[in-house]
Design a protein around this motif. Structure first.
Motif, mmCIF file in Angstrom:
data_model
loop_
_atom_site.group_PDB
_atom_site.id
_atom_site.type_symbol
_atom_site.label_atom_id
_atom_site.label_comp_id
_atom_site.label_asym_id
_atom_site.label_seq_id
_atom_site.Cartn_x
_atom_site.Cartn_y
_atom_site.Cartn_z
ATOM 1 N N ARG A 74 0.834 -1.205 0.000
ATOM 2 C CA ARG A 74 0.000 0.000 0.000
ATOM 3 C C ARG A 74 0.869 1.257 0.000
ATOM 4 N NH1 ARG A 74 -5.423 -0.679 1.379
ATOM 5 N NH2 ARG A 74 -5.501 1.458 2.174
ATOM 6 N N LEU A 75 1.933 1.218 0.801
ATOM 7 C CA LEU A 75 2.836 2.371 0.838
ATOM 8 C C LEU A 75 3.505 2.582 -0.520
ATOM 9 C CD1 LEU A 75 4.239 4.619 2.433
ATOM 10 C CD2 LEU A 75 5.941 2.935 3.167
ATOM 11 N N ALA A 76 3.920 1.487 -1.150
ATOM 12 C CA ALA A 76 4.563 1.602 -2.460
ATOM 13 C C ALA A 76 3.611 2.235 -3.474
ATOM 14 C CB ALA A 76 5.014 0.227 -2.938
ATOM 15 N N ARG A 77 2.360 1.794 -3.506
ATOM 16 C CA ARG A 77 1.391 2.355 -4.460
ATOM 17 C C ARG A 77 1.150 3.834 -4.170
ATOM 18 N NH1 ARG A 77 -1.473 -2.466 -3.255
ATOM 19 N NH2 ARG A 77 -3.148 -1.264 -2.235
ATOM 20 N N ALA A 78 1.090 4.181 -2.882
ATOM 21 C CA ALA A 78 0.854 5.585 -2.523
ATOM 22 C C ALA A 78 2.049 6.460 -2.873
ATOM 23 C CB ALA A 78 0.542 5.681 -1.033
ATOM 24 N N LEU A 79 3.258 5.980 -2.653
ATOM 25 C CA LEU A 79 4.450 6.754 -3.010
ATOM 26 C C LEU A 79 4.495 7.011 -4.514
ATOM 27 C CD1 LEU A 79 7.129 5.023 -0.748
ATOM 28 C CD2 LEU A 79 6.322 7.381 -0.532
ATOM 29 N N ARG A 158 9.100 15.476 2.255
ATOM 30 C CA ARG A 158 9.353 14.973 3.604
ATOM 31 C C ARG A 158 8.101 14.261 4.124
ATOM 32 N NH1 ARG A 158 11.746 20.523 5.950
ATOM 33 N NH2 ARG A 158 10.268 21.281 4.394
ATOM 34 N N VAL A 159 8.271 13.036 4.587
ATOM 35 C CA VAL A 159 7.150 12.216 5.046
ATOM 36 C C VAL A 159 7.393 11.859 6.502
ATOM 37 C CG1 VAL A 159 5.879 10.052 4.730
ATOM 38 C CG2 VAL A 159 6.786 11.272 2.725
ATOM 39 N N ASP A 160 6.620 12.458 7.404
ATOM 40 C CA ASP A 160 6.761 12.125 8.824
ATOM 41 C C ASP A 160 5.863 10.928 9.150
ATOM 42 O OD1 ASP A 160 4.173 13.149 8.950
ATOM 43 O OD2 ASP A 160 4.779 15.015 9.942
ATOM 44 N N GLU A 161 5.771 10.569 10.428
ATOM 45 C CA GLU A 161 5.039 9.356 10.799
ATOM 46 C C GLU A 161 3.542 9.477 10.507
ATOM 47 O OE1 GLU A 161 6.409 7.252 14.455
ATOM 48 O OE2 GLU A 161 7.776 8.946 14.626
ATOM 49 N N ARG A 162 2.991 10.653 10.705
ATOM 50 C CA ARG A 162 1.572 10.840 10.399
ATOM 51 C C ARG A 162 1.327 10.708 8.903
ATOM 52 N NH1 ARG A 162 -2.152 16.167 11.903
ATOM 53 N NH2 ARG A 162 -4.036 15.453 10.818
ATOM 54 N N ALA A 163 2.168 11.354 8.101
ATOM 55 C CA ALA A 163 2.013 11.272 6.655
ATOM 56 C C ALA A 163 2.222 9.847 6.160
ATOM 57 C CB ALA A 163 2.991 12.227 5.974
ATOM 58 N N HIS A 164 3.156 9.133 6.794
ATOM 59 C CA HIS A 164 3.414 7.731 6.458
ATOM 60 C C HIS A 164 2.142 6.907 6.655
ATOM 61 C CE1 HIS A 164 4.902 3.616 7.254
ATOM 62 N NE2 HIS A 164 5.920 3.920 6.464
ATOM 63 N N ALA A 165 1.478 7.098 7.803
ATOM 64 C CA ALA A 165 0.239 6.363 8.087
ATOM 65 C C ALA A 165 -0.864 6.749 7.113
ATOM 66 C CB ALA A 165 -0.201 6.632 9.525
ATOM 67 N N GLU A 166 -0.946 8.041 6.765
ATOM 68 C CA GLU A 166 -1.990 8.502 5.844
ATOM 69 C C GLU A 166 -1.770 7.942 4.440
ATOM 70 O OE1 GLU A 166 -1.687 12.715 6.239
ATOM 71 O OE2 GLU A 166 -3.022 12.807 7.991
ATOM 72 N N LEU A 172 -4.681 3.630 -3.105
ATOM 73 C CA LEU A 172 -5.687 3.089 -4.002
ATOM 74 C C LEU A 172 -5.305 1.680 -4.431
ATOM 75 C CD1 LEU A 172 -6.239 6.241 -6.259
ATOM 76 C CD2 LEU A 172 -7.689 5.419 -4.381
ATOM 77 N N PRO A 173 -6.298 0.862 -4.755
ATOM 78 C CA PRO A 173 -5.981 -0.496 -5.222
ATOM 79 C C PRO A 173 -5.148 -0.440 -6.502
ATOM 80 C CG PRO A 173 -8.321 -0.263 -4.719
ATOM 81 C CD PRO A 173 -7.745 1.117 -4.704
ATOM 82 N N GLY A 174 -4.423 -1.486 -6.739
ATOM 83 C CA GLY A 174 -3.596 -1.538 -7.939
ATOM 84 C C GLY A 174 -2.647 -2.709 -7.859
ATOM 85 N N GLU A 175 -1.986 -2.962 -8.971
ATOM 86 C CA GLU A 175 -1.071 -4.091 -9.044
ATOM 87 C C GLU A 175 0.367 -3.601 -9.048
ATOM 88 O OE1 GLU A 175 -0.179 -8.048 -11.826
ATOM 89 O OE2 GLU A 175 -1.602 -6.505 -12.506
ATOM 90 N N LEU A 176 1.209 -4.303 -8.359
ATOM 91 C CA LEU A 176 2.643 -4.023 -8.374
ATOM 92 C C LEU A 176 3.348 -5.159 -9.111
ATOM 93 C CD1 LEU A 176 3.178 -2.829 -4.695
ATOM 94 C CD2 LEU A 176 3.379 -1.411 -6.740
ATOM 95 N N ARG A 177 4.114 -4.782 -10.105
ATOM 96 C CA ARG A 177 4.868 -5.782 -10.858
ATOM 97 C C ARG A 177 6.356 -5.568 -10.627
ATOM 98 N NH1 ARG A 177 1.783 -5.899 -16.753
ATOM 99 N NH2 ARG A 177 -0.273 -6.590 -15.963
ATOM 100 N N PRO A 178 7.147 -6.615 -10.762
ATOM 101 C CA PRO A 178 8.599 -6.454 -10.582
ATOM 102 C C PRO A 178 9.127 -5.361 -11.491
ATOM 103 C CG PRO A 178 8.039 -8.781 -10.727
ATOM 104 C CD PRO A 178 6.785 -8.011 -11.064
ATOM 105 N N PRO A 179 9.813 -4.367 -10.954
ATOM 106 C CA PRO A 179 10.305 -3.248 -11.775
ATOM 107 C C PRO A 179 11.443 -3.681 -12.696
ATOM 108 C CG PRO A 179 11.169 -3.081 -9.549
ATOM 109 C CD PRO A 179 10.196 -4.233 -9.541
#
Length: 520
Positions: A74-79, A158-166, A172-179
């Protein structure tokens, strides 16, 4: 690495035990698809043991392997969606040991981005320099570093702990494929003498690196492991990699505190502890719990073991101590087990399977007979060079460690210190580490450091910095007489300086530049 040895070691450590065919197939497919990156290791662990606790921390957070993987994805998709992170970008990670740090590193590798592991002990100026030199796109940081990060380039997200959680909650849903671009882990050198350099760590290409270590350090599948060593350091990160590979339960505390660590070892029935040597010293300064923690392995690395520490620790906690000598650049060079450390408490041990080690003189010729020379190491995890483009000297596939050492008649390695730490006093070569080990054995001494300082008559002289146990006193001349009794006269420190504590970085290494400030 020969296949029979690999199979035998994996079997001995429980990695080839039978399981549900569907899960084993999913596990192997995860490694085939995602490789041996941290993301691949987490995926294989989640495929084989999805409900097993992966991470426990001091605040009561508990995540299973499947939950940890879900959060990292989820974090990867959001980043990618919110901050535009692409393969080849660099994400700085300025975090202490907790699940958020792990999620960020895994998320970076899922995206093919480089994760730059930032030392939590950096000054604001050093952090700003690292952010610029490493061309960071994002900096994920703990809230306690909010003021420290104010000096980084303005365009850096800059991503603090609150932003990390948010970010995780709002992904959003999505697929992650090997880069297509394999992200790298970039570890910063210790920076004990200046601005730290970024070293690119290679991604393992099979079981070889894991097998080399667990053959000599008896870690087993589904162990419970407390990682006290900072994960931003090569040793702490290696502990994380091995823990994922072994599907271990990982116990984390943001800060090392001896009593809390001992309590956690007992509460969670930890099988293993990963630490740096100074942490063992601190553990010996508090009363041991009764009963003792059920430790089978205490594995340390990151700096030399002071004289007498190994037997003193094993006298209290049993013959469970393993000392790995290595560096950010060479990964590992040698491992000393309990028997080695009982026989020779300051030894760095022997090279593990698949590692070559050679001691050479200034011309590059091998030396023998216990003579001191430069230590060169070869294995399959040598670093890929510094991010600046610089590298280290290599000879016949072996990399210069920057250290001086010697092999005894039994093949045990002894490290005399950094090549640039050796001083010449009155025409004699002097190794400060030898004097440090001797001074550390004095019962009044809590910790000792010895450095070379300029001298108008001899070129250089030794200065000893001693931190004593509370209530203790020690006459400087008695210190000199003690050293004179055991070592040559040119090894006797002319200066004996008492300090409340030695300045150390977050991995426990003494900051010699801070000590030299006593001399202007």
């Amino acid at each position: 690495m020969d296949l029979p040895f690999v199979v035998a070691t994996l079997t001995r450590r429980g990695l080839l035990t039978p399981g549900r065919p569907v899960r084993i197939a999913s596990q192997l497919n995860a490694l085939r698809t995602w490789g041996w990156s941290l993301a691949g290791e987490l995926r294989q662990a989640a495929a084989r043991d999805p409900g097993r606790p992966a991470v426990l921390d001091e605040h009561g957070t508990q995540l299973t392997y499947q939950e940890l993987l879900d959060r990292a994805e989820r974090l990867a998709r959001a980043l990618r969606a919110a901050l535009g992170v692409q393969p080849g970008d660099r994400i700085g990670v300025l975090c202490r040991n907790h699940h958020g740090l792990i999620e960020t590193i895994v998320a970076a590798t899922l995206l093919g981005a480089d994760a730059v592991l930032v030392n939590t002990g950096l000054s604001a100026a050093q952090l700003a320099a690292v952010a610029e030199e490493q061309r960071l796109r994002v900096l994920v940081h703990d809230d306690e570093f909010a003021e420290l990060v104010l000096g980084v380039p303005a365009e850096l997200h800059r991503v603090d702990e609150r932003a990390h959680a948010e970010l995780i909650a709002g992904a959003l849903p999505g697929e992650l494929r090997p880069p297509e671009h394999d992200g790298r882990i970039i570890v910063l050198t210790s920076g004990t003498t200046g601005t730290p350099k970024g070293a690119r760590r290679p991604t393992p290409n099979g079981f070889g690196p894991l097998v080399s270590i667990i053959d000599r350090i008896p870690l087993h599948v589904r162990n419970t492991v407390l990682i006290a060593a900072p994960i931003f350091h090569t040793w702490g990160y290696a502990a994380l990699q091995m823990s994922f590979a072994l599907r271990a339960t990982i116990v984390l505390h943001r800060r090392f505190e001896p009593a809390a660590t001992l309590a956690a070892l007992a509460t969670h029935s930890c099988d293993a502890l990963f630490a740096v040597p100074v942490m063992l010293q601190r553990l010996l300064e508090v009363p041991p719990p009764d009963p003792r923690p059920p430790l089978k392995v205490v594995a340390v690395s990151g700096s030399a073991l002071p004289g007498g520490l190994a037997p003193a620790f094993m006298d209290v906690y049993g013959d469970v101590l393993y000392n790995l000598y290595g560096s950010t650049e060479v990964s590992w060079a040698s491992i000393a087990g309990p028997a080695d450390l009982r026989a020779a408490p300051t030894t760095a041990g022997r090279p593990p399977h698949g590692t070559r080690l050679q001691i050479v003189d200034d011309r590059g010729d091998p030396v023998s007979g216990g003579r001191v020379g430069r230590i060169f190491v070869g294995n399959e995890m040598l670093f890929e060079g510094y991010t600046s483009g610089a590298t280290r000297e290599t000879r016949d596939g072996l990399l210069d460690t920057g250290d001086l050492g010697r092999l005894n008649a039994d093949g045990l390695l002894f490290v005399d210190g950094r090549a640039d730490d050796m001083i010449v006093s009155g025409g004699e070569n002097v190794f400060p580490s030898e004097v440090e080990d001797l001074l550390a054995r004095l019962p009044q001494v809590r910790e000792a450091a010895v450095i070379g300082v300029p001298d108008p008559e001899y070129g250089q002289r030794l200065a000893a910095f001693l931190a004593l146990h509370p209530g203790e006193a020690l006459d400087p001349e008695a210190v000199r007489e003690y050293v004179r009794h055991y070592l040559a006269r040119f090894s006797v420190p002319r200066d004996v300086i008492y300090v409340k504590y030695l300045p150390r970085n977050a991995t426990g290494k003494v900051l010699t530049r801070e000590l030299r400030r006593y001399y202007g």
